[in-house]
Scaffold this motif. Structure first.
Motif, PDB file in Angstrom:
ATOM      1  N   ASP A  30       2.603  10.299  -2.304  1.00 25.81           N
ATOM      2  CA  ASP A  30       2.610   9.078  -1.500  1.00 25.81           C
ATOM      3  C   ASP A  30       3.132   9.335  -0.093  1.00 25.81           C
ATOM      4  O   ASP A  30       2.902   8.532   0.807  1.00 25.81           O
ATOM      5  N   ASP A  31       3.838  10.440   0.094  1.00 29.27           N
ATOM      6  CA  ASP A  31       4.342  10.819   1.413  1.00 29.27           C
ATOM      7  C   ASP A  31       3.453  11.868   2.070  1.00 29.27           C
ATOM      8  O   ASP A  31       3.817  12.430   3.095  1.00 29.27           O
ATOM      9  N   TYR A 112      -6.054  10.636  -6.569  1.00 28.88           N
ATOM     10  CA  TYR A 112      -6.083  10.962  -5.155  1.00 28.88           C
ATOM     11  C   TYR A 112      -7.378  11.705  -4.868  1.00 28.88           C
ATOM     12  O   TYR A 112      -7.808  12.538  -5.658  1.00 28.88           O
ATOM     13  N   LYS A 144      -5.330   5.725   2.093  1.00 25.89           N
ATOM     14  CA  LYS A 144      -4.105   5.677   1.302  1.00 25.89           C
ATOM     15  C   LYS A 144      -4.059   6.756   0.230  1.00 25.89           C
ATOM     16  O   LYS A 144      -3.049   7.390   0.026  1.00 25.89           O
ATOM     17  N   ARG A 145      -5.148   7.001  -0.447  1.00 25.84           N
ATOM     18  CA  ARG A 145      -5.161   7.978  -1.522  1.00 25.84           C
ATOM     19  C   ARG A 145      -6.186   9.072  -1.255  1.00 25.84           C
ATOM     20  O   ARG A 145      -6.754   9.630  -2.177  1.00 25.84           O
TER      21      ARG A 145
END
Length: 155
Positions: A30-31, A112, A144-145
């Motif tokens: 997520d980072d 992802y 985002k992913r």
């Protein structure tokens, strides 16, 4: 080549720094940055690292390497919806880059996406500008992913 290509981080030889960085990103996806540039000569492991990384991001039991047992680890990486490789000849013009932008916004539930642009240094200048705009200013929803790898051969 598939028979001898490394299928886990432990099998990758000679790319210690890259492997450490990709493992760290896979542990905290997520980072993760939206773009990773891999640069090096022919046969140094750019494609292998991007494929193992895609599996690591989606491995159900990832700790320090892929588990090799879950559904994502056992699938052929090139037949999964969360990994795509594009050659520069395919994305070398502005229209292709615009179509690629739509590909970034496609998400696979719970996974992802890793998008690899091979030989990105061969993309024409207008297309490079469009690609840079997509990568530098992603919409929160579209990237985002998704993580884009730009593979560049060493000069």
């Amino acid at each position: 080549t598939r028979e001898f290509r490394p299928s886990s981080f432990a099998e990758v030889v000679g790319n210690d720094v890259s492997v450490r960085l990709l493992k760290a990103i896979a542990k905290h996806p997520d980072d993760a940055p939206t773009t990773i540039i891999l640069c090096g000569g022919y046969g140094c492991g750019k494609t292998t690292c991007s494929r193992v990384f895609a599996k690591a991001l989606n491995c159900e039991h990832f700790r320090d390497d892929i588990c090799g047992k879950c559904k994502c680890c056992l699938q052929d990486i090139q037949s999964t919806p969360y990994y795509r490789e594009y050659d520069s000849s395919v994305v070398g013009n502005i229209d292709s880059i615009r179509e690629l932008k739509e590909s970034f916004s496609f998400s696979v539930k719970g996974h992802y996406r890793v998008i690899v642009l091979d030989e990105s240094h061969l993309i024409n200048k207008q297309s490079q500008s469009a690609l840079l705009t997509i990568i530098a200013f992603p919409s929160p929803k579209s990237m985002k992913r998704s993580i884009c790898f730009l593979k560049h051969s060493a000069l």
